[in-house]
Write a protein that holds these residues in place. Structure first.
Motif, mmCIF file in Angstrom:
data_model
loop_
_atom_site.group_PDB
_atom_site.id
_atom_site.type_symbol
_atom_site.label_atom_id
_atom_site.label_comp_id
_atom_site.label_asym_id
_atom_site.label_seq_id
_atom_site.Cartn_x
_atom_site.Cartn_y
_atom_site.Cartn_z
ATOM 1 N N GLN A 1 -5.268 -4.851 -1.292
ATOM 2 C CA GLN A 1 -4.485 -5.020 -0.069
ATOM 3 C C GLN A 1 -5.302 -4.648 1.162
ATOM 4 O OE1 GLN A 1 -1.609 -6.640 -0.166
ATOM 5 N NE2 GLN A 1 -1.976 -6.728 -2.382
ATOM 6 N N VAL A 2 -6.132 -3.616 1.043
ATOM 7 C CA VAL A 2 -7.021 -3.269 2.151
ATOM 8 C C VAL A 2 -7.991 -4.414 2.422
ATOM 9 C CG1 VAL A 2 -8.879 -1.723 2.884
ATOM 10 C CG2 VAL A 2 -6.838 -0.777 1.794
ATOM 11 N N ARG B 1 -5.026 -2.022 -6.831
ATOM 12 C CA ARG B 1 -4.033 -2.753 -6.040
ATOM 13 C C ARG B 1 -4.160 -2.400 -4.556
ATOM 14 N NH1 ARG B 1 1.689 -2.267 -8.544
ATOM 15 N NH2 ARG B 1 0.596 -3.529 -10.105
ATOM 16 N N ILE B 2 -4.339 -1.115 -4.257
ATOM 17 C CA ILE B 2 -4.500 -0.699 -2.861
ATOM 18 C C ILE B 2 -5.777 -1.299 -2.272
ATOM 19 C CG2 ILE B 2 -4.994 1.292 -1.375
ATOM 20 C CD1 ILE B 2 -3.096 2.924 -3.131
ATOM 21 N N SER B 3 -6.867 -1.265 -3.057
ATOM 22 C CA SER B 3 -8.138 -1.831 -2.583
ATOM 23 C C SER B 3 -7.990 -3.312 -2.253
ATOM 24 C CB SER B 3 -9.229 -1.633 -3.637
ATOM 25 O OG SER B 3 -9.488 -0.268 -3.838
ATOM 26 N N THR C 1 2.602 1.626 -3.450
ATOM 27 C CA THR C 1 1.616 1.934 -4.484
ATOM 28 C C THR C 1 1.084 3.352 -4.332
ATOM 29 O OG1 THR C 1 0.973 -0.403 -4.487
ATOM 30 C CG2 THR C 1 -0.524 1.136 -5.568
ATOM 31 N N ALA C 2 0.907 3.794 -3.088
ATOM 32 C CA ALA C 2 0.437 5.162 -2.850
ATOM 33 C C ALA C 2 1.449 6.185 -3.366
ATOM 34 C CB ALA C 2 0.178 5.376 -1.365
ATOM 35 N N ILE D 1 0.839 -1.206 0.000
ATOM 36 C CA ILE D 1 0.000 0.000 0.000
ATOM 37 C C ILE D 1 0.866 1.245 0.000
ATOM 38 C CG2 ILE D 1 -1.606 1.355 1.419
ATOM 39 C CD1 ILE D 1 -2.884 -1.297 2.267
ATOM 40 N N SER D 2 1.923 1.263 0.816
ATOM 41 C CA SER D 2 2.807 2.427 0.903
ATOM 42 C C SER D 2 3.485 2.722 -0.438
ATOM 43 C CB SER D 2 3.865 2.191 1.987
ATOM 44 O OG SER D 2 4.768 3.270 2.042
ATOM 45 N N ASN E 1 -3.279 1.218 -9.759
ATOM 46 C CA ASN E 1 -2.772 1.337 -8.387
ATOM 47 C C ASN E 1 -3.896 1.411 -7.366
ATOM 48 O OD1 ASN E 1 -0.026 1.296 -9.083
ATOM 49 N ND2 ASN E 1 -0.046 3.484 -9.582
ATOM 50 N N GLN E 2 -4.986 2.056 -7.745
ATOM 51 C CA GLN E 2 -6.138 2.132 -6.853
ATOM 52 C C GLN E 2 -6.708 0.737 -6.598
ATOM 53 O OE1 GLN E 2 -9.452 4.414 -8.352
ATOM 54 N NE2 GLN E 2 -10.243 4.817 -6.297
#
Length: 368
Positions: A195-196, A191-193, A171-172, A168-169, A188-189
Motif C-alpha cells: 500500500q505504501v 500488505r502495508i509495504s 493492517t497496522a 494500512i490503518s 501484514n508487513q
C-alpha cells in the motif's frame, strides 16, 4: 464632480456642438445599489458619470453574473445598445450615490453623424471597452478553469489515497495485536509495504503530471534491447502474481535510442499495469516491436475486453478514467507527455476479437 466638457469623449467638440450636447443632456441621480438599467431594457440613451461610480455586469454562462467594469466620473456607459439599436446586454447599478448625465439616443446619434471627431472618439472608447472586457473575461474564465481543475485534482487524490490509507490503518492494528503470529505479521508487513508502494506511485504520477519544465529531462543514447529486457524481468514477478503472463513476441531490436530511462520506465509500468488491471481473472500481455522509417514502434497488447467506447476519445486526457476502482486518472496523460518529450507519439486501438493495443513510436538515434 465632472462637467460634460471635461468628459474625454466630448473634449474636442466645437462650442456649437457642446451647446447642443448641454441642451440634450438630462441630469439624473441614483442612490447606492439602485439599478440604472438592466439587461433587455431598450437602449434609449448614453450615460456619463458626473460623480459616484457605476458597476456594469452581465450574466455569463449558467446564470453566473460577471462584473465587467466600474465606471468612474467622466466615463460613459450604455453606448453599445444605443449605436446598435438593440436591447441592453448588461446591467448598470449605482455602486454608491451617483449622479449622471443622460443623453437620449436620437440626440447622441445626431451629434455622432455631424461630428467626425466625436465619431472617432466614440469608436476608440468602444474599442478600449471591448479590449478591457475581453481581458477581464479571459482572466475570469482561466481562473474558473484553474479552480475547477484544482477541485477535480483534489477529489481524485483524496478518493484514491483513502483506500490504501484505510488498508494500512487496519493492517497496522492487526499487526500490533498480541495474538498476531510471526507469519501473520509478515503477511501484514507485506500488505502495508504494497500500500505504501501504491501511494508512492500515485505521488509520482502527480509529480510527473505537474512537472511543467523539461529542464532536467536529459536524453542519453541507450541500447533499447538491453533497456527493455532488463525492465521486463524486473516487472515479471508483479505480473505473475496477478495471474498474467507477459510474452515478447520477438527480441527487442538492438538499436540506439535517445532516452531518459527513468521516465520511459514509467510508460512501460503504466501501460503494463493498466493491461493487468484490464484482466482481473488473468490473461496474457503481448509485446512486439516494429522498425520502420527510422523509428521503432513498441506495441503492448492485452487479452482483456478492450477500450470502452465511453472513454476512447479522451483516453489520454488528464483525469480520464472509466470502470476502475482506483487510480488518479493521470497515468495515460503522463505517458503521452513522456513520449512527446522523447519526440515520439502514442496511440491506442482495439483489435477485433482481441483486447486493447497501446503503441508508441520513438525515433532511432542517428550517429553523426
Amino acid at each position: 464632480m465632472v462637467t460634460l466638457e471635461a468628459c474625454p469623449l466630448f473634449r474636442e467638440l466645437s462650442p456649437g456642438e457642446l451647446k447642443t450636447l448641454r441642451q440634450a443632456a438630462q441630469e439624473k441621480t441614483f442612490p447606492a445599489n439602485q439599478e440604472i438599467f438592466k439587461e433587455g431594457d431598450t437602449g434609449d440613451g448614453v450615460y456619463v458619470v458626473r460623480e459616484g461610480q457605476v458597476q456594469i455586469s452581465g450574466v455569463v454562462g449558467d446564470d453566473n453574473r460577471f462584473m465587467f467594469s466600474r465606471v468612474a466620473p467622466g466615463e460613459i456607459f450604455g453606448e453599445m445598445a444605443v449605436l446598435e439599436n438593440k436591447p441592453r446586454s448588461a446591467s448598470a447599478v449605482a455602486a454608491e450615490a451617483t449622479a449622471v448625465y443622460f443623453i437620449p439616443r436620437e440626440a447622441m446619434l445626431r451629434l455622432v453623424e455631424s461630428s467626425p471627431r466625436l465619431a472617432m472618439n466614440l469608436l476608440r472608447e468602444i474599442s478600449n471597452r471591448l479590449r478591457e472586457f475581453n481581458r477581464q473575461y479571459i482572466e475570469g474564465v482561466l481562473q474558473s478553469e484553474r479552480l475547477a481543475l484544482v477541485g477535480r485534482f483534489a477529489r481524485s487524490i483524496v478518493h484514491d489515497l483513502k483506500n490504501p490509507l484505510n488498508i494500512i490503518s487496519l493492517t497496522a492494528e492487526v499487526f500490533g495485536m498480541e495474538k498476531s503470529t510471526p507469519q501473520s505479521r509478515r503477511v501484514n508487513q507485506t500488505r502495508i509495504s504494497k500500500q505504501v508502494e501504491r501511494i508512492s506511485e500515485m505521488v509520482n504520477e502527480i509529480l510527473d503530471f505537474t512537472q511543467g519544465s523539461q529542464g532536467t529531462f536529459v536524453l542519453a543514447p541507450t541500447n533499447y534491447r538491453v533497456f527493455v529486457e532488463q525492465l521486463i524481468e524486473e516487472m515479471r514477478p508483479d505480473i505473475d502474481i496477478k495471474s498474467v503472463a507477459i510474452e515478447l513476441q520477438s527480441p527487442p531490436p538492438a538499436v540506439t535510442l535517445l532516452l531518459n530511462p527513468r521516465r520511459l520506465r514509467r510508460v512501460f509500468y503504466n501501460l503494463i499495469h493498466n493491461a493487468t488491471d484490464a484482466m482481473p481473472a488473468g490473461g496474457k500481455i503481448l509485446v512486439r516491436f516494429i522498425v520502420a522509417n527510422n523509428e521503432i514502434s513498441t506495441e503492448i497488447e492485452d487479452t482483456g475486453s478492450g477500450i470502452a467506447s465511453e472513454i476512447a476519445e479522451r483516453l489520454f486526457d488528464a483525469f480520464a478514467t472509466y470502470g476502475k476502482a482506483h487510480g488518479t486518472g493521470l497515468g495515460l496523460s503522463i505517458c503521452k507527455k513522456i513520449i512527446e518529450d522523447h519526440h515520439g507519439r502514442i496511440s491506442a486501438r482495439n483489435e477485433p476479437g482481441r483486447g486493447a493495443v497501446f503503441s508508441f513510436a520513438l525515433p532511432i538515434h542517428q550517429n553523426e
